[in-house]
Design an enzyme around this catalytic site. Structure first.
Site, PDB file in Angstrom:
ATOM      1  N   CYS A  26       0.859  -1.176   0.000  1.00 51.30           N
ATOM      2  CA  CYS A  26       0.000   0.000   0.000  1.00 51.30           C
ATOM      3  C   CYS A  26       0.900   1.231   0.000  1.00 51.30           C
ATOM      4  O   CYS A  26       2.025   1.171  -0.485  1.00 51.30           O
ATOM      5  CB  CYS A  26      -0.937  -0.013   1.205  1.00 51.30           C
ATOM      6  SG  CYS A  26      -0.086  -0.116   2.798  1.00 51.30           S
ATOM      7  N   HIS A 544      30.585   0.425   5.105  1.00 48.88           N
ATOM      8  CA  HIS A 544      30.251   0.565   3.683  1.00 48.88           C
ATOM      9  C   HIS A 544      31.508   1.001   2.937  1.00 48.88           C
ATOM     10  O   HIS A 544      31.921   2.162   3.004  1.00 48.88           O
ATOM     11  CB  HIS A 544      29.134   1.592   3.508  1.00 48.88           C
ATOM     12  CG  HIS A 544      28.525   1.609   2.143  1.00 48.88           C
ATOM     13  ND1 HIS A 544      29.150   2.152   1.050  1.00 48.88           N
ATOM     14  CD2 HIS A 544      27.334   1.118   1.693  1.00 48.88           C
ATOM     15  CE1 HIS A 544      28.376   2.014  -0.012  1.00 48.88           C
ATOM     16  NE2 HIS A 544      27.268   1.396   0.347  1.00 48.88           N
TER      17      HIS A 544
END
Length: 621
Positions: A26, A544
């Site tokens: 949704c 990262h």
């Protein structure tokens, strides 16, 4: 946010692709139907950066993402074959009847919400243009935009047929053909002519009810449900040699006749009776239902059952021309949710909570409440109570004055023009007043009830600073040798804004990453450019390597660990070829982030300029 990696993590933690029988989404959440919910790692999903929460209600396993849900959904569909499962219909469904009904309604209405919302917003824009005399109903521009908006409502049976077919696992295009039968100009003309002449119409001697089905909801849903039983029978009785022709023929012909003769009229009558019942409630206690919906909608949203109210609101507009119950009640609730979050943003001294609450609050008053509900209000409890108070008070006002919604849309400030209608502008004025009442009551109640938990902890630490310490310090060692940089120097807004958490960045001098903690490897990305760790103390660390290096797809990286491995400070995790990566055109600046920053009082970066392997670069209180 890296949608691909988040999608992979979520799919893995719900039990993998094989554990998913269906997936929809949704405005803010992924809605899984899982074969075995015990295989889902709920705590692991909640811990993922980018996930606001998890709800297991109404027969669905719902993962709340926020406004980025569509991007995550697309990535999941790219890496999986969930839609292609052929054995989903053979699964044993042991859910309770209520859960099945809620799941069915949600699954049918969720996919078509963008079309309904677009139509409602277009109607709202038209109402504004008319109110300010910028367009008249007689102008061609007005008429063109009007029929464009009406298309979603008029052809609603076809939209519902498509999503219902997916839910009932039958042919999507035959289902839409059924919707076309109900709306075909010839059928509409035959009904109109028969009504004027006082005659009847029929097929093979069977009478067809003189009903119109534009904007209808229930007839087509029942029709597609019936088709889901006819289609397998047609498949079974059709000879293999001509099955390609006979199966759709039997399915469409039988279902179409039954739809026009039996199912359609039943659905029409039920819809009409529901509208009559709503009108009766209105005449005796117009304030009651909007008050309840205004106060309790947050609880319905938490369970996903609020989608069960949408068909009632649509049915009200179809049978009476307006809705005085569902959409006005939801308007009060939605703006109250947003106001409570904004009150938290106004009162909190925590910069991260202020940023989250501000964004979620603005989204909430515009009609999308999940970020406010899960990111702020439910998390701190008192804003939720404040929003329910504001929603109930606003709903009471809107109910007493019988405020009418004429065109739907996602209830919020942006769709207030959908209350323009009737003989005067007073309906719109009362809608605005009701929304303002909801906001003011919710905002004030939240200011009174909410208090920063962090403030309490800080006060306690200060009072006891010369006594026994109340907190422990967790240290994070440097996983890379190199130059230490503050996060705001990183050439990536996600890291620089500390959206993913606080930490530091290192410009590496050698291509080796070691463990900065004693703990476990939570996730090694397939591309090996990033690794998630969890320390024995509970700190969650993301390393990262470089910027946008995910695009290298693992090239120039060598992993020495895998998911679930236990590691100690100094253990080699990943090695990478610095020169090769630079030659490919990528930066090597490496952020080291504490992704669960919000769990701690403070995350403090080292003021050093250089780091050797093992040096402390982050302290967590």
């Amino acid at each position: 946010m890296n949608y691909e990696n988040l999608a992979k993590s979520i799919l893995e933690k719900v039990g993998g692709e094989k554990n998913v029988s269906n997936l929809t989404h949704c405005a803010t959440r992924l809605r899984f139907n899982l074969k075995d919910k015990t295989k889902a790692n709920t705590d692991g999903i909640k811990a993922l950066n980018g996930v606001m929460g998890v709800v297991d209600k109404g027969g669905q396993y719902q993962v709340i993402i926020g406004n980025d849900v569509n991007n995550v959904y697309k990535e999941i569909m790219k890496i999986s074959n969930i839609e292609g499962k052929e054995n989903a219909s053979e699964e044993v469904d042991d859910r309770k009847t209520i859960a099945k009904v809620i799941d069915t309604i949600t699954g049918i209405f969720t996919p078509i919400l963008p079309a309904i919302t677009a139509a409602g917003m277009m109607k709202a824009v038209l109402a504004l243009l008319k109110a300010f005399n910028l367009l008249t109903p007689q102008s061609q521009s007005y008429q063109v935009i009007d029929f464009m908006a009406d298309a979603a409502f008029y052809f609603l049976p076809i939209l519902l047929a498509s999503s219902a077919a997916k839910k009932f696992k039958c042919n999507q295009y035959l289902a839409m053909m059924l919707g076309g039968m109900l709306l075909h100009p010839t059928f509409v003309s035959m009904v109109s002519t028969a009504k004027e002449a006082g005659t009847s119409i029929g097929v093979f001697g069977l009478p067809i009810s003189l009903a119109t089905y534009s904007s209808s909801v229930l007839p087509i849903i029942l029709g597609v449900w019936f088709m889901s039983y006819v289609e397998p029978i047609a498949d079974k009785v059709s000879p293999k040699a001509i099955k390609f022709f006979t199966k759709p023929l039997i399915t469409a012909l039988v279902t179409g006749i039954v739809l026009l003769v039996v199912i359609g009229p039943i659905g029409y009558i039920v819809s009409d009776k529901v509208g009559l019942a709503i009108k009766t409630i209105e005449s005796y206690a117009s304030w009651l239902v909007p008050t309840l919906i205004g106060g309790l909608t947050p609880l319905l949203v938490m369970t996903g059952t609020h989608y069960g109210l949408i068909p009632i609101g649509i049915n009200n507009r179809m049978t009476m021309g307006y809705d005085t119950i569902i959409y006005p009640g939801m308007l009060a609730s939605n703006v109250s949710q947003g106001a409570a979050a904004l009150a938290v943003a106004f009162k909190t001294k925590n910069s991260e909570i202020k940023q989250l609450a501000s964004s979620a609050g603005i989204t909430g008053v515009c009609g999308i409440t999940e970020p406010a509900l899960y990111g702020v209000n439910l998390r701190f409890k008192t804003p939720l109570y404040a929003s329910m108070i504001g929603g109930a008070v606003g709903g009471l006002f809107l109910g007493i004055f019988r405020v009418c919604n004429y065109s739907g849309g996602s209830p919020g400030f942006l769709t207030l023009p959908s209350y323009i209608g009737g003989e005067s502008m007073m309906n719109f004025v009362y809608a605005c007043i009701g929304a303002v009442i909801s906001v003011v009551v919710s905002f004030v109640a939240c200011l009174v009830l909410y208090k920063d938990a962090e403030e309490e902890v800080k006060e306690e630490v200060i009072v006891n600073e010369n006594k026994k310490p109340l907190v422990n310090k967790i240290t994070i060692s440097s996983p890379i040798k190199g130059e230490i940089l503050p996060l705001n120097k990183v050439n990536d807004e996600t890291f620089a804004s500390e959206m993913m958490g606080k930490g530091v960045a290192i410009n590496p001098k050698e291509g080796k990453v070691v463990s900065p903690i004693n703990g476990k490897v939570q996730m090694l990305f397939k591309t090996k450019h990033a690794i998630g760790l969890k320390s024995d103390d509970g700190a969650e660390i993301l390393i990262h390597i470089g910027m946008d290096t995910v695009q290298l797809e693992g090239k120039h990286f060598t992993a020495h660990v895998k998911d679930g491995d236990t590691v100690k400070i100094g253990d080699t995790l990943v090695e990478f070829d610095m020169e090769a990566i630079k030659n490919e055109g990528y930066e090597l600046v490496t952020p080291i982030i504490v992704t669960n920053t919000m769990d701690y009082l403070e995350v403090i970066a080292s003021e050093k300029k250089e780091a050797n392997l093992g040096d402390t670069i982050i302290s967590i209180i």
